[in-house]
Motif scaffolding. Structure first.
Motif, mmCIF file in Angstrom:
data_model
loop_
_atom_site.group_PDB
_atom_site.id
_atom_site.type_symbol
_atom_site.label_atom_id
_atom_site.label_comp_id
_atom_site.label_asym_id
_atom_site.label_seq_id
_atom_site.Cartn_x
_atom_site.Cartn_y
_atom_site.Cartn_z
ATOM 1 N N CYS A 234 5.816 13.567 5.980
ATOM 2 C CA CYS A 234 6.487 12.259 6.193
ATOM 3 C C CYS A 234 7.809 12.112 7.008
ATOM 4 C CB CYS A 234 6.964 11.476 5.259
ATOM 5 S SG CYS A 234 7.013 9.168 5.622
ATOM 6 N N GLN A 235 7.443 12.279 7.776
ATOM 7 C CA GLN A 235 8.817 13.044 8.969
ATOM 8 C C GLN A 235 9.531 11.419 9.705
ATOM 9 O OE1 GLN A 235 11.087 15.542 9.388
ATOM 10 N NE2 GLN A 235 12.435 14.563 11.394
ATOM 11 N N TYR A 236 8.680 10.652 9.861
ATOM 12 C CA TYR A 236 8.883 9.762 11.176
ATOM 13 C C TYR A 236 9.477 8.365 10.072
ATOM 14 C CZ TYR A 236 7.740 13.268 14.123
ATOM 15 O OH TYR A 236 7.538 14.894 14.326
ATOM 16 N N ALA A 237 9.801 8.882 8.948
ATOM 17 C CA ALA A 237 9.764 7.191 7.996
ATOM 18 C C ALA A 237 10.815 7.538 6.755
ATOM 19 C CB ALA A 237 8.521 6.776 7.512
ATOM 20 N N GLN A 238 11.628 6.589 6.211
ATOM 21 C CA GLN A 238 13.016 6.806 5.455
ATOM 22 C C GLN A 238 12.112 6.012 4.344
ATOM 23 O OE1 GLN A 238 14.195 6.167 9.063
ATOM 24 N NE2 GLN A 238 14.314 8.204 8.436
ATOM 25 N N VAL A 239 10.548 6.489 3.748
ATOM 26 C CA VAL A 239 9.632 5.964 3.387
ATOM 27 C C VAL A 239 9.741 6.621 2.006
ATOM 28 C CG1 VAL A 239 9.321 3.550 4.586
ATOM 29 C CG2 VAL A 239 7.745 5.719 3.914
ATOM 30 N N VAL A 240 10.001 7.380 1.709
ATOM 31 C CA VAL A 240 9.977 8.615 1.176
ATOM 32 C C VAL A 240 10.797 9.333 0.101
ATOM 33 C CG1 VAL A 240 8.801 11.284 -0.334
ATOM 34 C CG2 VAL A 240 7.141 9.108 1.317
ATOM 35 N N PRO A 241 12.032 9.112 -0.988
ATOM 36 C CA PRO A 241 13.207 10.105 -1.439
ATOM 37 C C PRO A 241 13.260 11.382 -0.915
ATOM 38 C CG PRO A 241 12.098 8.797 -3.404
ATOM 39 C CD PRO A 241 10.746 8.837 -1.623
ATOM 40 N N PRO A 242 14.225 10.858 0.109
ATOM 41 C CA PRO A 242 14.370 12.734 0.830
ATOM 42 C C PRO A 242 14.414 13.406 -0.786
ATOM 43 C CG PRO A 242 16.090 11.420 0.841
ATOM 44 C CD PRO A 242 15.300 10.604 0.533
ATOM 45 N N ASN B 158 2.146 10.889 -5.529
ATOM 46 C CA ASN B 158 2.761 10.111 -4.640
ATOM 47 C C ASN B 158 3.696 10.117 -5.002
ATOM 48 O OD1 ASN B 158 3.398 8.091 -3.631
ATOM 49 N ND2 ASN B 158 2.469 6.235 -4.974
ATOM 50 N N MET B 159 4.850 10.742 -3.724
ATOM 51 C CA MET B 159 5.821 10.878 -3.831
ATOM 52 C C MET B 159 6.812 10.020 -2.962
ATOM 53 S SD MET B 159 6.509 14.612 -1.890
ATOM 54 C CE MET B 159 5.588 14.007 -0.345
ATOM 55 N N ARG B 160 6.789 8.855 -3.394
ATOM 56 C CA ARG B 160 6.955 7.606 -2.919
ATOM 57 C C ARG B 160 7.275 7.184 -4.294
ATOM 58 N NH1 ARG B 160 5.664 3.544 1.643
ATOM 59 N NH2 ARG B 160 6.649 2.544 1.229
#
Lengths: 283, 130
Positions: free
Chosen positions: B12-20, B93-95
């Protein structure tokens, strides 16, 4: 070149016969660096299962120590490049991949934020509200007159407006912050919420296009009487702020909308497309 | 013996919606695991490009995918003309799930299919398996 016709490059980090494994930290750093540059990376070990590769370019990275391995099972149409990464740090490995990317003419990544509507066809009823609503030509219909998102790169980044006009909550933006627009399960309560079944035009107190037409006419009258550009701009900003807050639409998207006349033209065009598709369904 | 499921990881490189920290921990454990896997920078981008490797992933039998919401992943693959097999695909689901939950599911061998089948609401959605 369109999104769907651009060539792609797949990177394989190979650890197996004739390519000893990397140290744990080196492998993780290399994978991270490649992913952050936008590459698809396969970590391949002897006997492991990964997706096959059938066409396009393949870059195989490994600690080959001067030996160039032979490519096996490569189908026609695939070009294979080998890169010995012995002693290279993660940044140099990513640089090497970018060099092959440039050499092969493969698509560069990160130049477009992948923000576009994803349709849940389990929910979609093909009502064409989205096609009728979108001013940017994102939607179209296929040969069976089924709605689809056709021009992904026309979509306005971070704007989820069309998902809010969908009466079935069938339009997702996977990078959106909240459900169900982000793909989370649709709750029964979502369907009852004003925000989900909203006709965005109601935010402006009625049909959005007639409102824009009225505002345009009013603005013209005002310009002719007062020539007060500041007042007209303030009016437009007030209207747009209301729309932005109600629909969570980025202000920059709204501020960059074309002139009202152009909006009306596009709206008529979109509406005609939607009506034609609906008419074809009933034949 | 049936083939082990393949693994796909989305960064999910192009958004910051998955906790790093979740992304990083999942990738680190995959990297250290000694298994083969496919990693993509951004599934959304590949879907928009209709990248042919999604078709090969979808057609290759059982697969476990570490990405985001199963409903989104199902239709991202459809957008790429690469429908996932409903009975042999599991999406982690990594979110919302922890890295521990996700890696435990990735490495346990058995696929717990969880793609939505039909019009799903909260009452009939598959439960997240820890």
């Amino acid at each position: 070149m369109s999104l769907t016709t651009a060539a792609t490059l797949r990177v394989v980090l190979y650890e197996g016969t004739d390519s000893p494994p990397l140290a744990s930290t080196d492998r993780f750093s290399a994978l991270t660096a490649l992913l952050e540059k936008g590459f698809a990376v396969t970590r391949a070990v002897a006997g492991g299962r990964v997706a096959p590769h059938e066409r396009g370019s393949l870059l195989v990275l490994g600690q080959f120590a001067g030996r160039t391995p032979e490519a096996e099972g490569v189908t026609a149409g695939t070009t294979v490049h080998f890169q010995d990464i012995t002693g290279l740090d993660a940044a140099r490995i990513a640089d090497a991949a970018e060099a092959v990317q440039a050499e092969t003419g493969a698509a560069r990544h990160g130049e477009w934020k992948p923000w576009f509507p994803v349709i849940d066809y389990d929910r979609c009823t093909n009502c064409m509200q989205c096609l009728s609503f979108c001013l940017f030509g994102v939607y179209g219909v296929d040969e069976q007159n089924k709605i689809q998102a056709q021009n992904h790169d026309n979509c306005k980044t971070n704007c989820p407006a069309c998902s809010r006009v969908c009466p079935e909550a069938a339009i997702m933006f996977p990078k959106y912050k909240a459900g169900p627009i982000n793909g989370d399960v649709v709750q029964d309560s979502d369907m009852g919420k004003e925000k989900m079944k909203i006709d965005i035009s109601s935010l402006l107190g009625g049909d959005v296009y007639s409102q824009l037409r009225q505002r345009s006419d009013a603005a013209k009258a005002r310009f002719s009487k007062e020539r007060d550009d500041k007042k007209a701009l303030a009016e437009r900003q007030k209207c747009l702020t209301k729309l932005a807050q109600g629909g969570d639409i980025p202000m920059e998207v709204l501020m960059n909308l074309p002139a009202p006349e152009e909006i009306l033209r596009r709206a008529e065009e979109a509406k005609a497309k939607a009506q034609a598709a609906l008419a074809a369904q009933t034949k | 013996m049936p083939d082990a499921p393949r693994i796909l990881y989305c960064h999910c490189q192009y958004a910051q919606v998955v906790p790093p920290e979740v992304k990083e921990a999942v990738l680190k454990q995959l990297s250290d695991s000694g298994v083969s896997f496919d990693a993509v920078a951004d599934l959304c981008e590949m879907s928009a490009r209709q990248d042919p490797s999604l078709k090969r992933l979808a057609d290759g039998g059982p697969v476990k995918i570490a990405a985001c919401f199963p409903r989104a992943v199902k239709w991202l693959f459809h957008t790429a003309k690469a429908d996932l097999p409903l009975d042999t695909a599991e999406v982690l689901n990594m979110r919302v799930q922890s890295a521990e939950e996700i890696t435990a599911a990735l490495f346990n061998g058995a696929v717990q299919p969880n793609l939505p089948k039909g019009k799903v609401t909260a009452t009939d959605a598959p439960k997240v398996v820890a």
